[in-house]
Design a protein around this motif. Sequence first.
Motif, PDB file in Angstrom:
ATOM      1  N   SER A  72       0.832  -1.199   0.000  1.00  0.00           N
ATOM      2  CA  SER A  72       0.000   0.000   0.000  1.00  0.00           C
ATOM      3  C   SER A  72       0.869   1.253   0.000  1.00  0.00           C
ATOM      4  O   SER A  72       1.994   1.260   0.510  1.00  0.00           O
ATOM      5  CB  SER A  72      -0.911   0.010   1.224  1.00  0.00           C
ATOM      6  OG  SER A  72      -1.800  -1.083   1.204  1.00  0.00           O
ATOM      7  N   CYS A  73       0.312   2.327  -0.558  1.00  0.00           N
ATOM      8  CA  CYS A  73       0.977   3.625  -0.541  1.00  0.00           C
ATOM      9  C   CYS A  73      -0.065   4.698  -0.791  1.00  0.00           C
ATOM     10  O   CYS A  73      -1.184   4.412  -1.227  1.00  0.00           O
ATOM     11  CB  CYS A  73       2.091   3.693  -1.592  1.00  0.00           C
ATOM     12  SG  CYS A  73       1.527   3.514  -3.302  1.00  0.00           S
ATOM     13  N   TRP A  74       0.320   5.933  -0.534  1.00  0.00           N
ATOM     14  CA  TRP A  74      -0.576   7.044  -0.848  1.00  0.00           C
ATOM     15  C   TRP A  74      -0.724   7.175  -2.361  1.00  0.00           C
ATOM     16  O   TRP A  74       0.236   6.989  -3.120  1.00  0.00           O
ATOM     17  CB  TRP A  74      -0.003   8.352  -0.302  1.00  0.00           C
ATOM     18  CG  TRP A  74      -0.808   9.541  -0.731  1.00  0.00           C
ATOM     19  CD1 TRP A  74      -1.909  10.051  -0.119  1.00  0.00           C
ATOM     20  CD2 TRP A  74      -0.586  10.354  -1.902  1.00  0.00           C
ATOM     21  NE1 TRP A  74      -2.394  11.127  -0.821  1.00  0.00           N
ATOM     22  CE2 TRP A  74      -1.597  11.334  -1.918  1.00  0.00           C
ATOM     23  CE3 TRP A  74       0.364  10.329  -2.925  1.00  0.00           C
ATOM     24  CZ2 TRP A  74      -1.672  12.291  -2.920  1.00  0.00           C
ATOM     25  CZ3 TRP A  74       0.283  11.281  -3.930  1.00  0.00           C
ATOM     26  CH2 TRP A  74      -0.728  12.258  -3.928  1.00  0.00           C
ATOM     27  N   THR A  75      -1.935   7.507  -2.811  1.00  0.00           N
ATOM     28  CA  THR A  75      -2.162   7.911  -4.205  1.00  0.00           C
ATOM     29  C   THR A  75      -3.217   9.006  -4.194  1.00  0.00           C
ATOM     30  O   THR A  75      -3.983   9.139  -3.237  1.00  0.00           O
ATOM     31  CB  THR A  75      -2.661   6.761  -5.101  1.00  0.00           C
ATOM     32  OG1 THR A  75      -4.007   6.421  -4.731  1.00  0.00           O
ATOM     33  CG2 THR A  75      -1.765   5.528  -4.986  1.00  0.00           C
ATOM     34  N   TRP A  76      -3.282   9.772  -5.264  1.00  0.00           N
ATOM     35  CA  TRP A  76      -4.303  10.814  -5.342  1.00  0.00           C
ATOM     36  C   TRP A  76      -5.658  10.259  -5.762  1.00  0.00           C
ATOM     37  O   TRP A  76      -6.650  10.989  -5.741  1.00  0.00           O
ATOM     38  CB  TRP A  76      -3.862  11.936  -6.296  1.00  0.00           C
ATOM     39  CG  TRP A  76      -3.476  11.497  -7.683  1.00  0.00           C
ATOM     40  CD1 TRP A  76      -2.218  11.330  -8.158  1.00  0.00           C
ATOM     41  CD2 TRP A  76      -4.351  11.182  -8.767  1.00  0.00           C
ATOM     42  NE1 TRP A  76      -2.245  10.933  -9.475  1.00  0.00           N
ATOM     43  CE2 TRP A  76      -3.545  10.834  -9.875  1.00  0.00           C
ATOM     44  CE3 TRP A  76      -5.739  11.161  -8.918  1.00  0.00           C
ATOM     45  CZ2 TRP A  76      -4.080  10.464 -11.102  1.00  0.00           C
ATOM     46  CZ3 TRP A  76      -6.278  10.791 -10.142  1.00  0.00           C
ATOM     47  CH2 TRP A  76      -5.448  10.454 -11.212  1.00  0.00           C
ATOM     48  N   TRP A  77      -5.728   8.986  -6.132  1.00  0.00           N
ATOM     49  CA  TRP A  77      -6.992   8.420  -6.630  1.00  0.00           C
ATOM     50  C   TRP A  77      -7.691   7.550  -5.575  1.00  0.00           C
ATOM     51  O   TRP A  77      -8.260   6.514  -5.864  1.00  0.00           O
ATOM     52  CB  TRP A  77      -6.750   7.620  -7.910  1.00  0.00           C
ATOM     53  CG  TRP A  77      -5.721   6.524  -7.818  1.00  0.00           C
ATOM     54  CD1 TRP A  77      -5.890   5.268  -7.313  1.00  0.00           C
ATOM     55  CD2 TRP A  77      -4.370   6.579  -8.295  1.00  0.00           C
ATOM     56  NE1 TRP A  77      -4.734   4.536  -7.430  1.00  0.00           N
ATOM     57  CE2 TRP A  77      -3.782   5.315  -8.028  1.00  0.00           C
ATOM     58  CE3 TRP A  77      -3.596   7.556  -8.910  1.00  0.00           C
ATOM     59  CZ2 TRP A  77      -2.456   5.018  -8.364  1.00  0.00           C
ATOM     60  CZ3 TRP A  77      -2.285   7.261  -9.233  1.00  0.00           C
ATOM     61  CH2 TRP A  77      -1.737   6.014  -8.968  1.00  0.00           C
ATOM     62  N   GLY A  78      -7.732   8.023  -4.352  1.00  0.00           N
ATOM     63  CA  GLY A  78      -8.274   7.220  -3.258  1.00  0.00           C
ATOM     64  C   GLY A  78      -9.710   6.778  -3.434  1.00  0.00           C
ATOM     65  O   GLY A  78     -10.088   5.684  -2.996  1.00  0.00           O
TER      66      GLY A  78
ATOM     67  N   GLN B 174      -4.827   1.500  -4.240  1.00  0.00           N
ATOM     68  CA  GLN B 174      -3.807   2.399  -3.705  1.00  0.00           C
ATOM     69  C   GLN B 174      -2.616   1.565  -3.264  1.00  0.00           C
ATOM     70  O   GLN B 174      -2.371   1.366  -2.079  1.00  0.00           O
ATOM     71  CB  GLN B 174      -4.371   3.211  -2.539  1.00  0.00           C
ATOM     72  CG  GLN B 174      -5.382   4.268  -2.968  1.00  0.00           C
ATOM     73  CD  GLN B 174      -5.763   5.174  -1.816  1.00  0.00           C
ATOM     74  OE1 GLN B 174      -6.553   4.798  -0.952  1.00  0.00           O
ATOM     75  NE2 GLN B 174      -5.206   6.364  -1.798  1.00  0.00           N
ATOM     76  N   ASN B 175      -1.889   1.081  -4.245  1.00  0.00           N
ATOM     77  CA  ASN B 175      -0.710   0.267  -3.955  1.00  0.00           C
ATOM     78  C   ASN B 175       0.296   0.406  -5.092  1.00  0.00           C
ATOM     79  O   ASN B 175       0.052   1.118  -6.078  1.00  0.00           O
ATOM     80  CB  ASN B 175      -1.093  -1.199  -3.715  1.00  0.00           C
ATOM     81  CG  ASN B 175      -1.824  -1.837  -4.884  1.00  0.00           C
ATOM     82  OD1 ASN B 175      -1.690  -1.408  -6.034  1.00  0.00           O
ATOM     83  ND2 ASN B 175      -2.594  -2.876  -4.613  1.00  0.00           N
TER      84      ASN B 175
ATOM     85  N   THR C 296      -9.312   5.055 -12.888  1.00  0.00           N
ATOM     86  CA  THR C 296      -8.495   5.889 -12.015  1.00  0.00           C
ATOM     87  C   THR C 296      -8.935   7.352 -12.024  1.00  0.00           C
ATOM     88  O   THR C 296      -9.056   7.978 -10.972  1.00  0.00           O
ATOM     89  CB  THR C 296      -7.016   5.811 -12.434  1.00  0.00           C
ATOM     90  OG1 THR C 296      -6.587   4.454 -12.391  1.00  0.00           O
ATOM     91  CG2 THR C 296      -6.126   6.642 -11.519  1.00  0.00           C
TER      92      THR C 296
END
Length: 261
Positions: free
Chosen positions: A110-116, A122-123, A167
């Motif tokens: 997992s990681c931060w993304t702007w498309w939550g 979100q990975n 996305t």
Amino acid sequence: MTFEFSELRRLIGERSTAFRAAVASAPSLDAQVPTCPGWTLFDLARHLGGGDRYWAAIVGAGPADAPPEHAVAERAALTPPGEREALLDWLADSTQVLLDALRDAGPDRSCWTWWGASQSPQNAGGVARHRVQESTVHTYDAQRAQGTPQPLPEDVALDGVDEFLSTCCATTAAWPHKPTTFGFRTAEGPCWRLTVDGTGARSVRLGATDTAGDPDEAGVCVTGTASDLVLYLYDRIPADSQRLDGHAELLDLLRAWEPED
């Protein structure tokens, strides 16, 4: 088509190599990029290479509610070399930094993304898939800067339609207009339906023989090659360069919509 993680990493490398080839053969790094108004080819290279490094830091940071502060600061202060050969080396290094980070993380980290609020994960796998498309579209931009644009690779473009809708369009924010559907049909066969209503926007891929993407089943249906549909979705070519059936004005509403999740 959804590629395996190893294939996504290969495609990032492949598309980045094509981008560098376009930069290497351009008459000047000061060449204007018609599809990115106000940008030179150097600006475009800084954007793509900086994006590789930025997303590498995000993937490397793992689960988070925001991108790492150092990554944001470094991207804002980024100053790539201005000499062409040094710039090409910097671009190659930038891509390798991203590929190494993706390899170390694996697809499911997992990681931060702007498309939550979208349908995309979100990975690291979601990041890799999106970076394939960004590298591909920016390669087209670089080719346009020297007047030699090439169609996007068919397999990448087919996945690109799906990736963009999942996305960049899918969201849980309410559609502020009358509920409707958008059909996106490729000349190669596959099609997609984007449904928008009070619960948000949802994308579904349909079979080549499915009629749900046809004009009678959609408020508007856009038909073109997969390459052209991706370029249209990324605002590189106009809607009227495609076949439009139904209420074309709905596309303006979709383009202007800025959901707040």
